[in-house]
Motif scaffolding. Sequence first.
Motif, PDB file in Angstrom:
ATOM      1  N   SER A  79       0.800  -1.231   0.000  1.00  0.00           N
ATOM      2  CA  SER A  79       0.000   0.000   0.000  1.00  0.00           C
ATOM      3  C   SER A  79       0.830   1.278   0.000  1.00  0.00           C
ATOM      4  O   SER A  79       0.280   2.374  -0.076  1.00  0.00           O
ATOM      5  CB  SER A  79      -0.935   0.015   1.214  1.00  0.00           C
ATOM      6  N   LYS A  80       2.152   1.156   0.081  1.00  0.00           N
ATOM      7  CA  LYS A  80       3.007   2.337   0.186  1.00  0.00           C
ATOM      8  C   LYS A  80       2.776   3.346  -0.946  1.00  0.00           C
ATOM      9  O   LYS A  80       2.682   4.552  -0.701  1.00  0.00           O
ATOM     10  CB  LYS A  80       4.478   1.906   0.202  1.00  0.00           C
ATOM     11  N   PRO A  81       2.685   2.909  -2.210  1.00  0.00           N
ATOM     12  CA  PRO A  81       2.522   3.903  -3.284  1.00  0.00           C
ATOM     13  C   PRO A  81       1.147   4.551  -3.332  1.00  0.00           C
ATOM     14  O   PRO A  81       0.972   5.560  -4.023  1.00  0.00           O
ATOM     15  CB  PRO A  81       2.765   3.079  -4.563  1.00  0.00           C
ATOM     16  N   VAL A  82       0.177   3.987  -2.625  1.00  0.00           N
ATOM     17  CA  VAL A  82      -1.214   4.429  -2.768  1.00  0.00           C
ATOM     18  C   VAL A  82      -1.478   5.649  -1.882  1.00  0.00           C
ATOM     19  O   VAL A  82      -1.189   5.627  -0.678  1.00  0.00           O
ATOM     20  CB  VAL A  82      -2.177   3.289  -2.399  1.00  0.00           C
ATOM     21  N   LEU A  83      -2.053   6.688  -2.474  1.00  0.00           N
ATOM     22  CA  LEU A  83      -2.437   7.878  -1.709  1.00  0.00           C
ATOM     23  C   LEU A  83      -3.862   7.662  -1.190  1.00  0.00           C
ATOM     24  O   LEU A  83      -4.836   7.788  -1.934  1.00  0.00           O
ATOM     25  CB  LEU A  83      -2.364   9.128  -2.592  1.00  0.00           C
ATOM     26  N   LYS A  84      -3.981   7.340   0.088  1.00  0.00           N
ATOM     27  CA  LYS A  84      -5.282   6.956   0.636  1.00  0.00           C
ATOM     28  C   LYS A  84      -6.288   8.102   0.608  1.00  0.00           C
ATOM     29  O   LYS A  84      -7.505   7.867   0.514  1.00  0.00           O
ATOM     30  CB  LYS A  84      -5.131   6.457   2.078  1.00  0.00           C
ATOM     31  N   GLU A  85      -5.813   9.349   0.686  1.00  0.00           N
ATOM     32  CA  GLU A  85      -6.731  10.491   0.685  1.00  0.00           C
ATOM     33  C   GLU A  85      -7.607  10.530  -0.564  1.00  0.00           C
ATOM     34  O   GLU A  85      -8.730  11.043  -0.542  1.00  0.00           O
ATOM     35  CB  GLU A  85      -5.948  11.799   0.798  1.00  0.00           C
ATOM     36  N   ALA A  86      -7.097   9.977  -1.667  1.00  0.00           N
ATOM     37  CA  ALA A  86      -7.847   9.995  -2.926  1.00  0.00           C
ATOM     38  C   ALA A  86      -8.968   8.958  -2.947  1.00  0.00           C
ATOM     39  O   ALA A  86      -9.772   8.950  -3.885  1.00  0.00           O
ATOM     40  CB  ALA A  86      -6.897   9.757  -4.100  1.00  0.00           C
ATOM     41  N   TYR A  87      -9.055   8.097  -1.931  1.00  0.00           N
ATOM     42  CA  TYR A  87     -10.056   7.033  -1.922  1.00  0.00           C
ATOM     43  C   TYR A  87     -11.198   7.298  -0.949  1.00  0.00           C
ATOM     44  O   TYR A  87     -12.065   6.450  -0.765  1.00  0.00           O
ATOM     45  CB  TYR A  87      -9.387   5.695  -1.598  1.00  0.00           C
ATOM     46  N   LEU A  88     -11.188   8.464  -0.323  1.00  0.00           N
ATOM     47  CA  LEU A  88     -12.301   8.827   0.546  1.00  0.00           C
ATOM     48  C   LEU A  88     -13.512   9.216  -0.310  1.00  0.00           C
ATOM     49  O   LEU A  88     -13.363   9.658  -1.447  1.00  0.00           O
ATOM     50  CB  LEU A  88     -11.903  10.001   1.451  1.00  0.00           C
ATOM     51  N   VAL A  89     -14.709   9.061   0.250  1.00  0.00           N
ATOM     52  CA  VAL A  89     -15.937   9.395  -0.466  1.00  0.00           C
ATOM     53  C   VAL A  89     -16.888  10.111   0.483  1.00  0.00           C
ATOM     54  O   VAL A  89     -17.091   9.673   1.615  1.00  0.00           O
ATOM     55  CB  VAL A  89     -16.643   8.127  -1.012  1.00  0.00           C
ATOM     56  N   LYS A  90     -17.450  11.199  -0.002  1.00  0.00           N
ATOM     57  CA  LYS A  90     -18.459  11.907   0.795  1.00  0.00           C
ATOM     58  C   LYS A  90     -19.801  11.202   0.669  1.00  0.00           C
ATOM     59  O   LYS A  90     -20.262  10.916  -0.420  1.00  0.00           O
ATOM     60  CB  LYS A  90     -18.589  13.355   0.325  1.00  0.00           C
ATOM     61  N   GLU A  91     -20.409  10.909   1.800  1.00  0.00           N
ATOM     62  CA  GLU A  91     -21.725  10.270   1.784  1.00  0.00           C
ATOM     63  C   GLU A  91     -22.816  11.324   1.607  1.00  0.00           C
ATOM     64  O   GLU A  91     -22.651  12.479   1.981  1.00  0.00           O
ATOM     65  CB  GLU A  91     -21.978   9.527   3.096  1.00  0.00           C
ATOM     66  N   GLY A  92     -23.934  10.877   1.041  1.00  0.00           N
ATOM     67  CA  GLY A  92     -25.114  11.729   0.980  1.00  0.00           C
ATOM     68  C   GLY A  92     -25.122  12.736  -0.139  1.00  0.00           C
ATOM     69  O   GLY A  92     -26.107  13.451  -0.317  1.00  0.00           O
ATOM     70  N   ALA A 147      -6.280  15.180   4.751  1.00  0.00           N
ATOM     71  CA  ALA A 147      -7.069  15.690   3.624  1.00  0.00           C
ATOM     72  C   ALA A 147      -7.908  16.897   3.981  1.00  0.00           C
ATOM     73  O   ALA A 147      -8.216  17.712   3.103  1.00  0.00           O
ATOM     74  CB  ALA A 147      -7.974  14.583   3.079  1.00  0.00           C
ATOM     75  N   PHE A 148      -8.277  17.055   5.259  1.00  0.00           N
ATOM     76  CA  PHE A 148      -9.258  18.080   5.607  1.00  0.00           C
ATOM     77  C   PHE A 148      -8.716  19.037   6.669  1.00  0.00           C
ATOM     78  O   PHE A 148      -9.039  18.925   7.863  1.00  0.00           O
ATOM     79  CB  PHE A 148     -10.549  17.423   6.101  1.00  0.00           C
ATOM     80  N   PRO A 149      -7.896  20.000   6.254  1.00  0.00           N
ATOM     81  CA  PRO A 149      -7.362  20.975   7.219  1.00  0.00           C
ATOM     82  C   PRO A 149      -8.450  21.824   7.860  1.00  0.00           C
ATOM     83  O   PRO A 149      -8.236  22.394   8.934  1.00  0.00           O
ATOM     84  CB  PRO A 149      -6.404  21.825   6.369  1.00  0.00           C
ATOM     85  N   ALA A 150      -9.621  21.922   7.228  1.00  0.00           N
ATOM     86  CA  ALA A 150     -10.720  22.676   7.843  1.00  0.00           C
ATOM     87  C   ALA A 150     -11.174  22.004   9.137  1.00  0.00           C
ATOM     88  O   ALA A 150     -11.580  22.675  10.090  1.00  0.00           O
ATOM     89  CB  ALA A 150     -11.889  22.778   6.865  1.00  0.00           C
TER      90      ALA A 150
END
Length: 618
Positions: free
Chosen positions: A98-111, A251-254
Motif C-alpha cells: 500500500s506504500k505507493p497508494v495515496l489513501k486520501e484519494a479514496y475517501l468518499v463523501k456520503e449523501g 485531507a481536511f485541514p478545515a
Amino acid sequence: MGFDYALVHLTYTIPPAALLSLVYFPLCTRLDLYRIAFLITIAVVSTIPWDSYLIRNNIWSYPPTVIVGPTLFSIPLEEVFFFVIQTYNTSLLYLLTSKPVLKEAYLVKEGSGTQGQKWRYIKMGGQLVLALALKKAIDFVKSEGENTYLGLILVWALPFLLLLWSLAYQLILRLPRACTVLPIALPTVYLWVVDTLALKRGTWVIEAGTKTGLTLWPGLEIEEALFFLLTNMLIVFGLVAFDNAVAILNAFPAHFPNVPSLPSPFLLVRALLVPALAYDDDRILGIEQATERLQNKSRSFFLASSTFQGRLRLDLIMLYSFCRVADDLIDNAASVKETKEWQQKLKKYLDLCYGPAETTKDGKVIQPKDMNRGVATRYIVQNFPPETQLTLLLLPTHRLDKEPLYELLKGFHMDLTFSDKKGSGPIRSEEDLDLYGARVAGTVALLCIQLVLYRYPGISDAKARRLMSAGHNMGIALQYTNIARDLGVDAEIGRCYVPPSWLKKEKLTSETFITGQTKAASSSEPDDFFLKKVELIRHRLLDRAFEFYSKSVGAIEELPRPARAPLRVAVESYMQIARELRRPGYKVKAGRATVPRWKRILVAWRTLLGPRPRQKEE
C-alpha cells in the motif's frame, strides 16, 4: 518441556519476518513503526483473554512435551509470540503493497448524490451481514456442541470486524485489491500450511466434541482455517482503519488545522468519527485528479511521491498537477492565439491568488499570499476547463513565493516562440538553454524545497536560500535529462532545444535535425550516420545534466531529515533515465527513453538506504 512450538517459529514465522524487515527497512518511517506497535498492542491485548478462555476450558491444548513451559494466563509464551509475529508479518506485507497508494484519494463523501447514497447503503448492508453472523455465532456457543469452537471464533472476531467495517468501509472496499486482498490471502494460505503441519505433529490439539470435524483439506480443521483468515482480516482492516484516520487528518485541514507527525489514538478516533457527510468532496476529487495526473504523466515522480509523508505529499502532488495542467493548456492549444490566451489567463489566476502589492509607510513592498477566494474561484470556473479547476483552486499558493510561478509562465512563453517554420525557437545559445531549464524546471524544484521547508521549519534563512539555490540547479539538471530523453518526441512537434552551436559542430541545423529525426522515426532503416550525430548531441546534453546534478546533489543531505530520503528518490529516479541513456547499446524506443519498473523500484530502494556513491562521469 519441549521445543516443538519454538521450532515452528524458528522455521516458519521468524524467517519471513526477517525477509520482510530487510525489504521494508529503507521505506520504514516513524509513523510506520507507530502503526505496527499500535496494531500489535491491540492484537495481543484483545486475544489473550479469548485464548486463555479456550485453554482453561479445554477447547484446545498444548502437550507439555512441545512447549518450553512459561505461560501467561495459561497461554504458552510461544503462543503469545505468535500473536506478535503474525501481526508483524501481515502488517509489513500490507505496508509494502500500500506504500505507493495515496489513501486520501479514496475517501468518499456520503449523501452527495447517487454515489454518496450508494456508499451509505453499502455500509449498512455490511453492518447487517456481520450483525446477523454474530447472532448466529452466539447461538453456536449457547448450543455447547460441535459448533462451540466455531462459535467462539466468530463471537471473538466479528465484533471487531463490525467496528472496523463501520469506521473504514470506504477504504476497505476502494483501495486496490493488491493492498487488501493480497496481504490477507498470502499470510492466510501460508499459515494454513504451517497449521496443518503443526496439527499433524501434535504441536497443538483441538479437543473432540467442540469442533465440527470438517476440514478444508486433510489435516486442516475448518475452524483453524477460518481463524487464520479472520485474524489476518482483522490485522489488515485495522491497518486500513488507521490509514483511513490519517487520510482524514491530512485531507481536511478545515477539520484538523494541525496534525502531529504521530497522531494520538484519541486524535485517530476523532478523525474516524468525522461523518462522511462532512467530507469536502471537491477537495477529495481534486486530490484524486492530481494523483491520476501524476501517475499517468510521470512514473518516476509518482514512485518518488510515495516516499513523502502527510500533507507535504499532498502539497507536492498539487504542485505537480498545476505545472502539468498549465503545460498541457499551452501545449495543446489549437493556435498561437489560443496559447497566448491561456498564458494570460494563468497570469491573471496568479494575480488573483497573490493579490495586489501593498506598500508600507517605510516604503517596503509586501505581496499578500491570501487568495481572494470568491473572485479567484469565479474566475477559475468561468475561464478554465472543468477538469483543471480543482487543481488551480487547491494549489497551496499561500505556502509558495509567487516569483517562481511567474518565471514558470515565462518558460512556457519561450516555447511559444517556436513558430510554424520548423527550427526557429527560443534556444540560440547554451545560456538560453540554461535559462529555459531554470524557468520550466528550476522553478518547480525551488518550489518543492519551499514546501519542504514550510512543513519542516527551523532552518536559518541563509541555509534556506542555499538549499533553494541547489534545488534550482537540480531542476535544470532534470530538464537537461528530459530534453535528452525527448529529442525525437520534440522533433515530431517541430521543436529543437539543442543550441545552434552544438548542431553546427555536427554539421546540422535545427531544420535538418528535426527532419532527420522525423525520417528516422518513420523509417525501418534509419540513417546510422545521422543517428550517431544524434547520440553525440544527446551525450552532450547528459554531460550538462550531470554537471548541474553534481553542483547540487550534496545539498539534499542538508535538508530536514524526513525529506532527505524522499528527495533522493525523486532525483535519482529521474537521473536513472540519464544513466540508462548513457548505457552502451541502449536503444531509445518511440523517441523516448524509459526505465523498467523493476529497475525504478530497485533504484528507489537503494537510494532510500543512503546517498548514491559519486561516479567519475558525474
